[in-house]
Design a protein around this motif. Structure first.
Motif, PDB file in Angstrom:
ATOM      1  N   GLY A   1       0.799  -1.220   0.000  1.00  0.00           N
ATOM      2  CA  GLY A   1       0.000   0.000   0.000  1.00  0.00           C
ATOM      3  C   GLY A   1       0.829   1.265   0.000  1.00  0.00           C
ATOM      4  O   GLY A   1       0.293   2.366   0.150  1.00  0.00           O
ATOM      5  N   LYS A   2       2.148   1.138  -0.150  1.00  0.00           N
ATOM      6  CA  LYS A   2       2.992   2.347  -0.227  1.00  0.00           C
ATOM      7  C   LYS A   2       2.794   2.989  -1.597  1.00  0.00           C
ATOM      8  O   LYS A   2       3.006   2.337  -2.624  1.00  0.00           O
ATOM      9  N   PRO A   3       2.383   4.242  -1.626  1.00  0.00           N
ATOM     10  CA  PRO A   3       2.179   4.879  -2.930  1.00  0.00           C
ATOM     11  C   PRO A   3       3.497   5.044  -3.678  1.00  0.00           C
ATOM     12  O   PRO A   3       4.507   5.411  -3.089  1.00  0.00           O
ATOM     13  N   ARG A   4       3.473   4.762  -4.962  1.00  0.00           N
ATOM     14  CA  ARG A   4       4.666   4.931  -5.787  1.00  0.00           C
ATOM     15  C   ARG A   4       4.455   5.992  -6.852  1.00  0.00           C
ATOM     16  O   ARG A   4       5.396   6.556  -7.370  1.00  0.00           O
ATOM     17  N   LEU A   5       3.202   6.202  -7.204  1.00  0.00           N
ATOM     18  CA  LEU A   5       2.875   7.262  -8.156  1.00  0.00           C
ATOM     19  C   LEU A   5       1.425   7.654  -7.888  1.00  0.00           C
ATOM     20  O   LEU A   5       0.548   6.805  -7.849  1.00  0.00           O
ATOM     21  N   VAL A   6       1.216   8.929  -7.690  1.00  0.00           N
ATOM     22  CA  VAL A   6      -0.142   9.407  -7.444  1.00  0.00           C
ATOM     23  C   VAL A   6      -0.383  10.595  -8.349  1.00  0.00           C
ATOM     24  O   VAL A   6       0.353  11.574  -8.309  1.00  0.00           O
ATOM     25  N   ARG A   7      -1.362  10.480  -9.202  1.00  0.00           N
ATOM     26  CA  ARG A   7      -1.633  11.579 -10.120  1.00  0.00           C
ATOM     27  C   ARG A   7      -3.143  11.750 -10.204  1.00  0.00           C
ATOM     28  O   ARG A   7      -3.848  10.842 -10.626  1.00  0.00           O
ATOM     29  N   PHE A   8      -3.627  12.893  -9.766  1.00  0.00           N
ATOM     30  CA  PHE A   8      -5.059  13.170  -9.840  1.00  0.00           C
ATOM     31  C   PHE A   8      -5.314  14.172 -10.954  1.00  0.00           C
ATOM     32  O   PHE A   8      -4.562  15.129 -11.116  1.00  0.00           O
ATOM     33  N   TYR A   9      -6.364  13.941 -11.711  1.00  0.00           N
ATOM     34  CA  TYR A   9      -6.715  14.887 -12.766  1.00  0.00           C
ATOM     35  C   TYR A   9      -7.937  15.692 -12.384  1.00  0.00           C
ATOM     36  O   TYR A   9      -8.451  16.478 -13.154  1.00  0.00           O
ATOM     37  N   GLN A  10      -8.424  15.416 -11.188  1.00  0.00           N
ATOM     38  CA  GLN A  10      -9.566  16.161 -10.706  1.00  0.00           C
ATOM     39  C   GLN A  10      -9.167  16.640  -9.331  1.00  0.00           C
ATOM     40  O   GLN A  10      -8.388  15.973  -8.650  1.00  0.00           O
ATOM     41  N   ARG A  11      -9.702  17.761  -8.927  1.00  0.00           N
ATOM     42  CA  ARG A  11      -9.221  18.299  -7.677  1.00  0.00           C
ATOM     43  C   ARG A  11      -9.806  17.565  -6.479  1.00  0.00           C
ATOM     44  O   ARG A  11     -11.004  17.460  -6.309  1.00  0.00           O
ATOM     45  N   PHE A  12      -8.909  17.050  -5.652  1.00  0.00           N
ATOM     46  CA  PHE A  12      -9.306  16.513  -4.355  1.00  0.00           C
ATOM     47  C   PHE A  12      -8.374  17.125  -3.320  1.00  0.00           C
ATOM     48  O   PHE A  12      -7.221  17.395  -3.623  1.00  0.00           O
ATOM     49  N   SER A  13      -8.871  17.315  -2.120  1.00  0.00           N
ATOM     50  CA  SER A  13      -7.992  17.858  -1.093  1.00  0.00           C
ATOM     51  C   SER A  13      -6.959  16.801  -0.724  1.00  0.00           C
ATOM     52  O   SER A  13      -7.136  15.618  -0.966  1.00  0.00           O
ATOM     53  N   GLU A  14      -5.899  17.284  -0.102  1.00  0.00           N
ATOM     54  CA  GLU A  14      -4.774  16.414   0.253  1.00  0.00           C
ATOM     55  C   GLU A  14      -5.241  15.187   1.057  1.00  0.00           C
ATOM     56  O   GLU A  14      -4.849  14.060   0.764  1.00  0.00           O
ATOM     57  N   GLU A  15      -6.119  15.419   2.023  1.00  0.00           N
ATOM     58  CA  GLU A  15      -6.543  14.301   2.878  1.00  0.00           C
ATOM     59  C   GLU A  15      -7.366  13.295   2.080  1.00  0.00           C
ATOM     60  O   GLU A  15      -7.212  12.097   2.228  1.00  0.00           O
ATOM     61  N   ILE A  16      -8.254  13.851   1.241  1.00  0.00           N
ATOM     62  CA  ILE A  16      -9.095  12.959   0.441  1.00  0.00           C
ATOM     63  C   ILE A  16      -8.226  12.114  -0.473  1.00  0.00           C
ATOM     64  O   ILE A  16      -8.445  10.917  -0.650  1.00  0.00           O
TER      65      ILE A  16
END
Lengths: 1138, 193
Positions: free
Chosen positions: B12-27
């Protein structure tokens, strides 16, 4: 796996060695690049989240020091950024670095710039204030001669860009569409698509360029433009029909392998491009035979070419099937598509099976026999280990549910529900079960038990509509009174049994339902006395796990039961306990109970048995206080002024600017019913009397049971009726017979096989026959409307509320009385009674017009209302006849048509009533001329078409039809077919149009046909353009409501516009806006103006104008993201034009 | 449209995180966590599609994922994307990574996070599929790398170093090295620096 680890271990020393060797000369560089490595190593070495946090915080503080130190070079900064990105990815706040990321993008060389841009696009979001600092950099880079720089700028623009700065880069990006490099053109197209998504109005003018991109010589650019077209066609397919040919040609070439081999993926030519094109074709061909015919060939070709050798061909096939079923049907293609679905469903690959089920779910409405074909697979999928497959199967079953298979399907759904823990799935599924149960329940016991399961499994996450609907169903009952009583009795008994089970906790919502039912219907019990029920309720009340909301429901139930129980110690005890409760709400209830308890007579009249459905007349104007007020006034008290009026006066006295934000300067004040005419008309809705008000505040018992008669859209029962109309007019008995036949054939077919199969198989067969009963090819299942050919057990009555007022009872029948009493309650005008007297000789007719005309404003113009009522108040007797929701529009007579036309004419002569557009000729020939105008009514757009017969002879069977459009809901007024139009006369047709999906511009097309005397028929086509503006209406709110709303909206846009006049021109500018855009001026305070409007049905938008010298600052807010943009564009046009 | 692309490992360690829609940091963090729990529960031999649940937009959204040895690649998409199409897009992305890193492994994703992002930018731009042709993507990346080579010769060193670690047999689907217990192997790294 372990050997791989071993390999890694042995190889690692090499890594370190190399790293060491690689160091040396540029050791600083190496140390920096390995910092990230050090960080990663550090983190993975840790065992607890806490330690990780400590380490990262340490890292962040050292990074903070580094990035802000003046000696840090850009090269070092680049390394820091990568580490910051890593920290942010793990969820730690690195906001101190954002500004440095922007700086890096600004100042760095190519490589550093790239990191800077990446960091910016990962760190910031569209509305971040720092983003404005990036705009200049982007503009500079877009103009760069270096391709990589341009690419980077385009990439960042398409990821995040501030909406209000779009004009700054738009021309530059448009230029890039002509760039010689294909990759630049492609990225520019996607960047423009991004702009289209966030601010559609800003790119309106470049639609022609999108077309150019579609015809680009490079297939990659063309593919990029398909993103835009897919989106635009989804929003408004009618505007792009002319492109169908191009899309078909493109797809033909792709399928035919005309593209370079580069585009092949696993030797399939450009599969993603094909998928995109198929989707577009599906949207274009929907409900359009002519367009669909263009694509039959290419679809056939695609189906044929897709040889099943790779996953991706299945993707294409799936889209093909989807498209074939979306467009105007062609049996040959349907057959092939059905075969394909079979391939999916029967595939051993689970992904394909899933998609097969999805396709089945989709096509089942057109071809229920497909489900029969695959019934055994479906049964197997029901027990599939993968919950996703199971869920999709249930979705499919949900679509084929009917009265015969409901028990099996609901049982399967409940089984699934018991295993599932995800809240989202529970909410969704529970809603479906409740819906099915309500529709098809075979008997009372099953219904109640199923609903019990729904309430206990669904817990407190279920949609609040479910308990509300259930209670309403119980309260309103069905056609048969004795059956209603049995259902209620069964519910009461089952709840008592449930409450007797020890140590079980039920969800709060369930307890609330129970307490309401027990309170209302315990009187039906013959064995248990009310006292016993009260005892049980009391036991719950003292239970610690009950929420205070539920307690209020419980006390309400006890209060109701106390009326029936003559005396009860428990009630006394309860009163004693709760009159001292710390919870003020509970204390209030307890006191109410206490006082009612002391006056049994009053209590009985206040809480009558089984009257939950009866409306109560409430005096919302509080006229019973008039004496009190008069007394106060006579003793010298100042007359009451509502809050906003006081505020206004304050402002006008002070004559100063209000520097505070609107929301904060006004304290919220309650609804002042005495002042507002709307408040009075609402009175009939908020039924209840003052003695009961206390109960209502918290549990709003009665309101839920009571059907709303009047709402925003007008008279509500009409709505349901028109929906129900189609479904129920189908010949019920005939279909029943058919279905039984099918059942028999199914069982017959199954019988010979049964002998051969194992027991398990037999069970499955049995399940299948119980599941797929009643499904046959002749038996259409309408997915959307869920039109049922089976007669429902629980069909809701269209109960029209009866209000007991003196005048009402004197009227003739139920509906009639409700109508008159409503109007009495609301308007205190008794001419209605006269109207109703005249009613009897009129025919049955839709009452839809009533709702549209009889809204609050039109009542001020009495003579219009009178006219309307003369011709329209004729509907009611229908309710009295059979209580079914059936209308017979065909029975409308010419007499009423004549009336109708005269109203339209009357409306035209009366421009004050509703705003309307100018007359516009839309089509003509030598015999007729059709002109139309729009009436912007408060709840919809009314299109009036007047057909003038210019010839000297009469025209027969004139018929005007409007083609259904995707974005609109068009309601035809009943008289759209005239038997004749006399020579040289004019007749009017009307359509009310409501917006279903937002759009900026759409067309409404239709045709008129008629027969000349020599009996050949002529057809004329026409179309009119509707813009979003046609659905904008003034929103009449007060300044303080404006303030409150303003704070609650998230989407806003700002823009400055040059104004020609000076500050004094503000009121006149606003007036122009008000007139042209149909806005409402809320207030003008000094150099600021507040306007409000709403997009029908009810999306409000608030507009704020402030004048500074010759600049008008516009600031719009709304709950909808695109509306402010659109209005901004329109306002700009108006302001600049004036 | 693609809403988000997440890559995380088996722990579950993130290796790549890319959001194309705005979510807050916690979300965002919550989405990564919940997505991980959703896919972790699933065997490798059941279907690759999942419903997004309430967090990421409801029933209109799907999670489409693939599991490669130690890494999960999850794409969150809306209904305008084809499920099987996205599934193959993930394959294209991973094969491209494999080409660019010469037999990719989890280490590459950690130590060259920025590079992975650049590759992704050439595949998906602002939530839209930009390019699906692997050679084209690699060509773009190489054009950028040329700049890198000419500008900072030594910054490429770690890339070479890491690629030396990899096992040489190239299977059909790129396999990854399990470095779940990275702490065993790397502690000596600092002494060489």
């Amino acid at each position: 796996m372990s050997d791989i680890v071993e390999k890694t271990l042995t190889a690692l020393p090499g890594l370190f060695l190399q790293n060491q060797l690689g160091g040396g000369a540029a050791s600083i560089k190496a140390s920096f690049s390995s910092r990230l490595g050090g960080l990663v190593r550090g983190i993975t070495a840790l065992t607890s989240k806490h330690e990780e946090e400590k380490l990262i915080q340490q890292e962040l503080s050292s990074l903070k020091a580094t990035v802000s130190a003046p000696t840090t070079t850009l090269k070092m900064m680049k390394e820091c950024m990568v580490r910051l990105i890593y920290c942010e990815m793990l969820g730690y706040d690195a906001s101190f670095g954002y500004i440095h990321a922007i700086k890096l993008a600004q100042q760095g060389n190519l490589l550093e710039k790239r990191v800077g841009y990446l960091a910016v696009s990962l760190f910031l979001h569209e509305n971040h204030e720092l983003l404005l600092l990036l705009v200049n950099t982007v503009v500079k880079d877009l103009q760069s001669t270096n391709l990589v720089e341009v690419c980077m700028a385009l990439t960042v623009v398409s990821q995040i860009f501030p909406r209000e700065m779009i004009p700054a880069v738009l021309p530059l990006i448009e230029d890039k569409l002509q760039h010689s490099k294909e990759i630049i053109r492609r990225k520019a197209v996607l960047a423009l698509y991004k702009f289209y998504l966030i601010a559609p109005n800003q790119v309106q003018h470049i639609h022609i360029k999108f077309r150019k991109a579609l015809c680009d010589r490079d297939a990659g650019v063309m593919a990029a433009s398909l993103h835009i077209y897919l989106r635009m066609i989804k929003e408004n397919s009618s505007g792009y029909k002319d492109l169908t040919g191009s899309f078909v040609t493109i797809l033909k070439q792709v399928v035919g392998g005309k593209l370079p081999v580069d585009f092949n993926y696993h030797s399939v030519p450009a599969p993603w491009l094909q998928i995109q094109l198929l989707r577009i074709l599906g949207l274009l061909g929907k409900d359009d035979q002519r367009t669909s015919e263009l694509m039959y060939d290419v679809l056939d070709e695609s189906l044929r070419r897709a040889e099943l050798n790779h996953n991706i061909t299945y993707a294409i096939l799936f889209e093909c099937v989807h498209t074939v079923y979306s467009i105007y049907p062609k049996s040959e293609l349907l057959e092939k598509a059905a075969k394909c679905i079979g391939k999916f469903v029967l595939s051993p690959k689970i992904n394909l099976k899933y998609l097969g089920l999805k396709a089945l779910t989709y096509v089942i409405q057109q071809d229920p026999s497909l489900a029969l074909q695959h019934q055994m697979t479906i049964i197997e999928c029901l027990d599939h280990p993968d919950p996703i497959i199971k869920r999709e199967t249930l979705e499919l079953l949900y679509r084929i549910t009917n009265a015969q298979n409901i028990t099996v399907i609901v049982q399967k759904m409940l089984e699934y529900l018991h295993q599932s823990k995800e809240e989202y799935i529970i909410i969704n599924l529970v809603g479906k079960i409740a819906e099915l149960a309500e529709k098809y329940a075979p008997d009372n016991a099953w219904f109640i038990q199923t609903m019990n399961a729904v309430f206990s499994v669904g817990g407190d996450v279920i949609h609040p509509d479910i308990p509300n609907n259930f209670l309403r169903l119980l309260a309103e009952g069905f056609d048969d009174e004795t059956e209603d009583q049995q259902l209620r009795l069964y519910a009461v008994q089952s709840y008592l049994t449930l409450l007797d089970v020890e140590n079980v906790l039920y969800p709060q919502r369930f307890l609330q339902v129970m307490s309401w039912v027990l309170g209302e219907y315990s009187y039906l019990l013959d064995k248990e006395t009310p006292q016993e029920v009260i005892t049980r309720l009391y036991k719950l009340l003292v239970n610690g796990s009950i929420s205070s909301e539920t307690k209020a429901w419980l006390i309400a139930a006890v209060t109701k039961l106390t009326t029936q129980a003559h005396s009860s110690d428990i009630v006394e005890r309860l009163i004693q306990e709760y009159t001292r409760s710390l919870d003020t709400c509970m204390r209030q209830h307890a006191f109410e109970l206490k006082h009612l308890h002391e006056n049994v007579e009053l209590m009985k009249s206040v809480l009558p048995v089984d009257k939950s459905c009866e409306d109560l007349v409430v005096d919302a104007s509080l006229s019973f206080l008039d004496g009190f007020v008069a007394e106060g006034l006579s003793q010298g008290a100042a007359p009451y002024k509502p809050h906003h009026q006081r505020q206004e006066e304050k402002f006008s006295q002070e004559k100063v600017l209000n520097f505070e934000p609107y929301g904060l300067s006004f304290s919220s004040s309650g609804f002042t019913g005495r002042q507002s005419p709307a408040g009075i008309s609402l009175g009939s809705d908020i039924s209840g009397n003052s003695a009961e008000m206390g109960l209502k505040e918290t549990n709003s018992l009665k309101l839920e049971g009571v059907k709303k008669l009047w709402g925003k859209e007008g008279y509500l029962p009409k709505k349901e009726s028109t929906v129900g109309d189609e479904a129920e007019s189908q010949p019920v008995p005939q279909d029943n017979v058919k279905m039984e036949n099918i059942d028999q054939t199914i069982t017959k077919k199954d019988q010979p096989q049964v002998h051969m199969q194992s027991k398990e198989e037999k069970e499955k067969q049995l399940l299948a026959s119980s599941l797929f009963v009643g499904l046959g090819s002749e038996n259409t299942i309408n997915l959307l409307g869920k039109a049922d050919t089976v007669s429902h057990k629980f069909r809701r009555k269209s109960k029209v509320k009866e209000i007991k007022s003196g005048e009402a009872t004197s009227a003739h029948n139920m509906t009639c009385s409700s109508f008159s009493s409503l109007s009495n309650a609301a308007y205190e005008e008794d001419y209605y009674l006269d109207v109703l007297q005249n009613r009897e000789d009129k025919e049955l007719k839709k009452i839809s017009l009533n709702s549209e005309y009889l809204d609050s404003e039109s009542f001020t113009e009495l003579h219009v209302v009178e006219k309307l009522s003369n011709c329209n108040l004729s509907a009611p007797s229908l309710f009295a006849d059979n209580n079914l929701e059936i209308f017979h529009p065909s029975q409308s007579t010419t007499a009423s048509v004549a009336n109708e036309v005269s109203i339209a004419a009357a409306l035209l002569e009366e421009p004050t009533e509703h705003m309307h557009s100018d007359l516009m000729e839309i089509c003509n020939n030598e015999t007729i001329s059709v002109t139309s105008y729009k009436i912007w009514k408060d709840d919809c757009l009314l299109m009036v078409w007047s057909v003038a017969n210019k010839s000297g002879s009469e025209l027969k069977s004139a018929n005007l039809e409007i083609a259904p459009a995707e974005n609109f809901k068009i309601t035809e007024q009943p008289e759209c077919c005239l038997p004749m139009i006399e020579a040289e006369s004019t007749k009017n047709f009307q359509h009310s149009v409501q917006m279903e999906k937002s759009f900026t511009e759409g067309t409404l097309s239709g045709f008129i046909n008629y027969q000349m005397m020599d009996s050949h028929s002529v057809q004329l086509e026409f179309s009119v353009t509707l813009s979003l503006l046609d659905f904008i209406r003034p929103l009449k709110i007060s300044t303080e409501d404006f303030g409150k709303l303003w704070l609650s909206f998230a989407n806003d846009v700002k823009q400055n516009v040059k104004m020609s006049g000076s500050q004094a021109a503000l009121p006149s500018t606003l007036k122009t806006l008000q007139k042209k855009l149909r806005l409402h001026i809320v207030d003008i305070i000094g150099n600021e103006g507040l306007l409000a409007c709403q997009l029908l049905p009810s999306t409000p938008c608030l507009l704020h104008f402030r004048v500074h010298a010759d600049v008008l600052a516009l600031w719009f807010r709304s709950s909808c993201s695109t509306l402010p943009d659109y209005l901004l564009y329109q306002c700009q046009k108006v302001v600049e034009g004036s | 449209m693609i809403q988000a692309i997440l890559v995380f490992n088996n722990h579950g360690k993130p290796r790549l995180v890319r959001f194309y829609q705005r979510f807050s940091e916690e979300i965002q963090q919550q989405i990564v966590r919940e997505t991980f729990h959703l896919v972790l529960k699933r065997d490798d031999n059941i279907c690759n599609f999942l419903e997004g649940g309430s967090l990421i937009g409801g029933s209109d959204y799907k999670l489409i994922y693939r599991h490669y040895a130690t890494l999960y690649f999850v794409f969150c998409v809306d209904s305008s994307e084809s499920e099987l199409g996205i599934l193959d897009l993930i394959q294209v992305f991973v094969e491209t990574l494999d080409k660019c890193f010469e037999n990719v492994c989890e280490l590459d994703l950690i130590f060259h996070m920025d590079k992975v992002h650049y590759i992704l930018q050439e595949v998906v731009m602002g939530g839209m599929v930009l390019e699906t042709n692997m050679n084209e993507i690699v060509a773009q990346i190489e054009a950028q790398n040329k700049l890198e080579k000419s500008e900072g010769g030594l910054s490429a060193a770690p890339a070479r170093a890491v690629s030396a670690v990899k096992n040489l047999n190239l299977p059909e689907i790129p396999r990854n090295i399990n470095i779940g217990d990275l702490n065993i192997k790397v502690p000596n790294l600092s002494q060489f620096v």
